[in-house]
Write a protein that holds these residues in place. Structure first.
Motif: not given
Length: 95
Positions: A74-75, A85-86
């Motif tokens: 997330a960071r 999608a990440g």
């Protein structure tokens, strides 16, 4: 070993250091003194001396060598302009 002005001038040229001519004699004496100290150190018998890296007995903390994703997805993606999608999305550069 004694260095002369020409040797010091050559060393300065190789090191890309500009040294004025009036400082060459003084610098030759300084470098000759340093080389003399190194020659004295070479005369010391160190055959029975075990090499050390520190005078204090220390051991470093070593972490386990495991493969992880870092746990910071997330960071890391917070600065991505358009995450999907990440993952980072980048413009297509090859047709």
């Amino acid at each position: 070993m004694s260095l002369d002005k020409d040797t010091v001038r050559n060393i300065a040229f190789l090191a890309r250091i500009k040294i004025p001519d009036e400082e060459l004699d003084h610098l030759a004496q300084e470098l000759s003194g340093i080389i003399g100290w190194v020659e004295q150190l070479n005369e010391v018998d160190t055959e029975s001396v075990e090499p050390i890296t520190s005078v204090a007995d220390m051991s470093l903390y070593r972490r386990k060598d495991v493969v992880t994703d870092g746990g910071y997805q997330a960071r890391v993606l917070a600065n991505a302009p358009d995450p999907e999608a990440g993952c980072y999305t980048v413009p297509k550069v090859v047709e």
